[in-house]
Enzyme design. Structure first.
Site, PDB file in Angstrom:
ATOM      1  CG  PHE A 119      -1.519   1.246   1.629  1.00  0.00           C
ATOM      2  CD1 PHE A 119      -2.171   2.054   0.710  1.00  0.00           C
ATOM      3  CD2 PHE A 119      -1.429   1.679   2.943  1.00  0.00           C
ATOM      4  CE1 PHE A 119      -2.717   3.273   1.088  1.00  0.00           C
ATOM      5  CE2 PHE A 119      -1.964   2.894   3.336  1.00  0.00           C
ATOM      6  CZ  PHE A 119      -2.598   3.690   2.412  1.00  0.00           C
ATOM      7  CG  PHE A 142       3.474 -12.287   3.332  1.00  0.00           C
ATOM      8  CD1 PHE A 142       2.929 -13.564   3.326  1.00  0.00           C
ATOM      9  CD2 PHE A 142       3.357 -11.526   4.497  1.00  0.00           C
ATOM     10  CE1 PHE A 142       2.266 -14.074   4.442  1.00  0.00           C
ATOM     11  CE2 PHE A 142       2.701 -12.020   5.611  1.00  0.00           C
ATOM     12  CZ  PHE A 142       2.158 -13.296   5.582  1.00  0.00           C
ATOM     13  N   GLY A 208      23.482  -3.250   4.853  1.00  0.00           N
ATOM     14  CA  GLY A 208      24.767  -3.698   4.298  1.00  0.00           C
ATOM     15  C   GLY A 208      24.919  -3.205   2.874  1.00  0.00           C
ATOM     16  NE  ARG A 212      27.829  -4.367  -2.493  1.00  0.00           N
ATOM     17  CZ  ARG A 212      27.699  -4.015  -3.763  1.00  0.00           C
ATOM     18  NH1 ARG A 212      28.720  -3.530  -4.412  1.00  0.00           N
ATOM     19  NH2 ARG A 212      26.557  -4.156  -4.395  1.00  0.00           N
ATOM     20  CE1 TYR A 251       5.076  -4.035  11.386  1.00  0.00           C
ATOM     21  CE2 TYR A 251       3.718  -2.904  13.016  1.00  0.00           C
ATOM     22  CZ  TYR A 251       4.318  -2.940  11.770  1.00  0.00           C
ATOM     23  OH  TYR A 251       4.159  -1.883  10.907  1.00  0.00           O
ATOM     24  CB  THR A 281      -1.394   5.119   6.443  1.00  0.00           C
ATOM     25  OG1 THR A 281      -0.856   3.804   6.514  1.00  0.00           O
ATOM     26  CG2 THR A 281      -0.366   6.104   6.910  1.00  0.00           C
TER      27      THR A 281
HETATM   28  O1  UGA Z   1       2.363   1.744   8.532  1.00  0.00           O
HETATM   29  C1  UGA Z   1       3.325   1.044   8.765  1.00  0.00           C
HETATM   30  O2  UGA Z   1       3.844   1.005   9.887  1.00  0.00           O
HETATM   31  C2  UGA Z   1       3.867   0.157   7.665  1.00  0.00           C
HETATM   32  O3  UGA Z   1       3.620   0.832   6.409  1.00  0.00           O
HETATM   33  C3  UGA Z   1       3.952   0.061   5.262  1.00  0.00           C
HETATM   34  O4  UGA Z   1       3.144  -1.099   5.226  1.00  0.00           O
HETATM   35  P1  UGA Z   1       1.794  -1.139   4.313  1.00  0.00           P
HETATM   36  O5  UGA Z   1       2.091  -0.535   3.005  1.00  0.00           O
HETATM   37  O6  UGA Z   1       0.673  -0.567   5.110  1.00  0.00           O
HETATM   38  O7  UGA Z   1       1.567  -2.726   4.231  1.00  0.00           O
HETATM   39  P2  UGA Z   1       1.512  -3.687   2.978  1.00  0.00           P
HETATM   40  O8  UGA Z   1       0.557  -3.190   1.965  1.00  0.00           O
HETATM   41  O9  UGA Z   1       1.299  -5.056   3.543  1.00  0.00           O
HETATM   42  O10 UGA Z   1       2.981  -3.571   2.349  1.00  0.00           O
HETATM   43  C4  UGA Z   1       4.094  -4.325   2.788  1.00  0.00           C
HETATM   44  C5  UGA Z   1       4.850  -4.832   1.559  1.00  0.00           C
HETATM   45  O11 UGA Z   1       6.005  -5.579   1.982  1.00  0.00           O
HETATM   46  C6  UGA Z   1       6.016  -6.802   1.258  1.00  0.00           C
HETATM   47  N1  UGA Z   1       6.718  -7.832   2.058  1.00  0.00           N
HETATM   48  C7  UGA Z   1       6.168  -8.295   3.202  1.00  0.00           C
HETATM   49  C8  UGA Z   1       6.825  -9.258   3.925  1.00  0.00           C
HETATM   50  C9  UGA Z   1       8.059  -9.756   3.482  1.00  0.00           C
HETATM   51  O12 UGA Z   1       8.673 -10.642   4.113  1.00  0.00           O
HETATM   52  N2  UGA Z   1       8.590  -9.253   2.346  1.00  0.00           N
HETATM   53  C10 UGA Z   1       7.934  -8.302   1.600  1.00  0.00           C
HETATM   54  O13 UGA Z   1       8.434  -7.888   0.556  1.00  0.00           O
HETATM   55  C11 UGA Z   1       4.560  -7.151   1.012  1.00  0.00           C
HETATM   56  O14 UGA Z   1       4.367  -8.094  -0.026  1.00  0.00           O
HETATM   57  C12 UGA Z   1       3.984  -5.778   0.699  1.00  0.00           C
HETATM   58  O15 UGA Z   1       4.121  -5.469  -0.662  1.00  0.00           O
HETATM   59  C13 UGA Z   1       5.415  -0.376   5.304  1.00  0.00           C
HETATM   60  O16 UGA Z   1       5.684  -1.253   4.196  1.00  0.00           O
HETATM   61  C14 UGA Z   1       5.744  -1.056   6.586  1.00  0.00           C
HETATM   62  O17 UGA Z   1       7.137  -1.349   6.655  1.00  0.00           O
HETATM   63  C15 UGA Z   1       5.351  -0.146   7.760  1.00  0.00           C
HETATM   64  O18 UGA Z   1       5.616  -0.800   8.958  1.00  0.00           O
END
Ligand code: UGA
Length: 291
Positions: A119, A142, A208, A212, A251, A281
């Site tokens: 998001f 994920f 890291g 680099r 978390y 948000t």
């Molecule tokens: O408001 C917050 O505190 C969070 O805002 C966002 O999170 P958000 O966009 O709301 O959540 P998602 O739509 O679930 O996006 C997270 C993204 O990370 C990806 N992800 C998740 C887990 C993982 O192991 N690797 C990875 O690439 C998911 O596929 C997804 O695209 C940030 O991505 C988070 O790091 C933050 O903690």
């Protein structure tokens, strides 16, 4: 009446319709009009005239001329149109992309966005792309989806890689926005060990890489690092009140240790870092369920 098609003849006066050959079980024959469709139209076009009617007429004439060489295969080529009045450039492949700023190479940054299919990440990707930068998204999908950034797929400034940040990732870049992490309680509690591993290992890997490549680094942290706060509203000086063994700890503590790592790399290695503690948000592309 449309002009007649162009015919190319060989030295015996026979029309050439294809190149390559089909013999000995190997077929490399390609119709000539398909090849022409790929290379004949000018790839780069300068547009200074905002006069729409003139543009449409010129485009229609170009289509007619192009069709003389390419028959039915006229729509195969990409095109880049530069608009000097706005300083933007529109790229068209088989789909058309929103215009992005044309930056001088020295101003164009190579930017890595982890979690860029999520998001918050996908809105950041939109912004960086529109500003004219080169953006690489890594995401394990994920909770994110390719559809959030599908409108950039194929754009010359955009790349997307399916990758889990717990594994190292090597790339040359100028800036890293590290957002990859499950962010809503059902997602981060689904596999608590993996959640904290993602925060710790993912952030370690990205820091890291920043060290680099000397890239500037930003991590998206969270208001959850304050835990169950005793102070309202929370200021940056407040250290929080977190239960380290509760169900949310994977978390909360994961993001806390990620912040600790971030400032560790700043102090020890001089990495240029930023931490954004995001509070709740919502908006377009956020999931329609409480998080
Ligand atoms: O408001 C917050 O505190 C969070 O805002 C966002 O999170 P958000 O966009 O709301 O959540 P998602 O739509 O679930 O996006 C997270 C993204 O990370 C990806 N992800 C998740 C887990 C993982 O192991 N690797 C990875 O690439 C998911 O596929 C997804 O695209 C940030 O991505 C988070 O790091 C933050 O903690």
């Amino acid at each position: 009446m449309s002009p007649s098609p162009i015919h190319t003849l060989d030295k015996n006066g026979v029309e050439i319709t294809s190149v390559g050959f089909n013999r000995f079980g190997f077929d490399s024959e390609v119709p000539l009009d398909v090849l022409r469709a790929l290379y004949l139209r000018p790839h780069y076009v300068m547009s200074s005239a905002p006069n729409k009617i003139k543009d449409i007429e010129a485009e229609a004439e170009e289509e007619v001329q192009h069709a003389r060489f390419t028959g039915e295969h006229s729509a195969y080529q990409s095109k880049s149109v530069y608009h000097p009045s706005t300083g933007c450039i529109s790229y068209t492949t088989l789909s058309r992309f929103p215009p992005v700023k044309l930056l001088a190479p020295s101003n164009r940054k190579r930017i890595l966005v982890t979690g860029g299919a999520g998001f918050v990440g996908s809105h950041l990707v939109d912004r960086l792309m529109l500003l004219g930068h080169e953006v690489t998204v890594i995401d394990n999908f994920f909770t994110g989806s390719k559809t959030t950034v599908s409108h950039w797929i194929g754009h010359p400034n955009f790349e997307m890689v399916r990758h889990d940040v717990v594994e190292p990732f090597m790339i040359e870049c100028d800036q890293i926005y590290h957002l990859a992490c499950p962010a809503s309680p059902p997602h981060y509690q689904f596999n608590a060990v993996k959640t904290i591993k993602t925060s710790f290992m993912g952030t370690l890997n990205m820091l890291g890489l920043a060290k680099r490549t000397k890239a500037r680094f930003l991590i998206s942290s969270t208001s959850e690092i304050y835990g169950d706060p005793e102070v309202h509203p929370q200021t940056e000086e407040y250290w929080g009140h977190v239960n380290p063994i509760g169900p949310r700890a994977c978390y909360d503590e994961g993001k806390r240790v990620a912040e600790t790592l971030t400032y560790g790399f700043q102090r020890q290695d001089g990495v240029d870092v930023r931490v954004a503690r995001i509070f709740n948000t919502y908006g377009p592309r956020s999931e329609l369920r409480p998080s």
